[in-house]
Motif scaffolding. Structure first.
Motif: not given
Length: 277
Positions: A14, A16, A18-21, A78, A87, A91
């Motif tokens: 997983t 992340t 923009d705050d989306h998993d 997303f 990003r 991550d």
């Protein structure tokens, strides 16, 4: 290696953005310096099937499916721009515990690598760009059209996959690799896949490359380019060569846009020679 064999070797984690998993699938084999291969649009990690595995004896080879592609999350919630893909990849690197990488990017993946090398100079030791989006050279007309939801809706899943298959067969150099074409098209052969491709296409934002100054790249850089590309012509690589200090340009003849598939043996040789210099 066929598509099923490739996907069987993928792992998932997983990330992340923009705050989306989001679930990101990736190939991860070998030990040593991390060597990352990043695909573009409308391909997937499978593009690298004839290149990446050849390096697992000497490197830790990591080949992600960008979010919205391949075996990664495709649902409709997303951003899929190269800013967001950068990003997501960053991550992924954090989650895999990678302090620095050698980054090989094709097409949109090259744009991701270029942004990452500028924003995280200490995290990129080597940068290899192949027929990469850059400056204001993209998106091409086909991708612009696919970014219109009405286009994909009118085409339907069968029409979309037929169009993509035709694009690949018409632009791969020489005789098309049936297994590669089928594997790259298969990911879009559903309603979810068709919508995801449209979202990926509409997320192509030229501002995300024009805002980057290639002269800020400090990584050793190789521009390993298909010399007969009609989408991202070699003149773009020549411009990057002028702007990136110390960059080397190698143009591969008898190679169109899909250079890792058009000339995999020579591509492997040139990449290895660069990495081992």
């Amino acid at each position: 290696m066929n598509h099923d064999e490739w996907t069987d070797r993928l792992e998932s984690t997983t990330v992340t953005v923009d705050d989306h998993d989001l679930e990101m699938a990736y190939y991860d084999e070998g030990d040593g310096q991390p060597l990352v291969f990043c695909h573009g649009i409308p391909t997937s990690s499978y593009l690298w099937r004839a290149v990446a595995p050849a390096f697992v004896d000497d490197y830790r080879v990591i080949v992600p499916d960008m979010v919205g592609y391949g075996e990664s999350t495709m649902d409709d919630r997303f951003d899929r721009s190269i800013r967001a893909q950068e990003r997501a990849v960053a991550d992924l690197f954090d989650r895999l515990g990678l302090d620095s990488v050698s980054f090989v990017g094709h097409d949109l993946g090259g744009g991701v690598g270029l942004r990452y090398a500028v924003h995280e100079p200490d995290a990129v030791d080597d940068l290899v760009l192949s027929n990469a989006v850059c400056y204001d050279s993209w998106p091409i007309e086909t991708i612009v059209d696919l970014g219109l939801p009405s286009t994909v809706e009118e085409m339907g899943v069968d029409g979309l996959t037929e169009t993509l298959e035709s694009v690949f067969r018409d632009t791969l150099y020489g005789d098309a690799d049936d297994a590669l074409v089928e594997g790259l098209v298969e990911q879009w052969a559903s309603e979810e896949g068709a919508v995801s491709l449209s979202r990926n296409a509409i997320g192509t934002n030229t501002s995300h490359t024009t805002e980057i100054d290639p002269s800020a790249v400090t990584a050793r850089t190789l521009l390993l380019w298909g010399a007969e590309d009609e989408f991202q012509p070699i003149e773009n690589a020549e411009r990057l060569e002028d702007d990136i200090d110390g960059a080397d340009l190698v143009g591969l003849e008898e190679a169109n846009h899909w250079v890792p598939a058009d000339r995999p043996e020579v591509y492997r040789e040139e990449l290895r020679a660069f990495l081992e210099t």
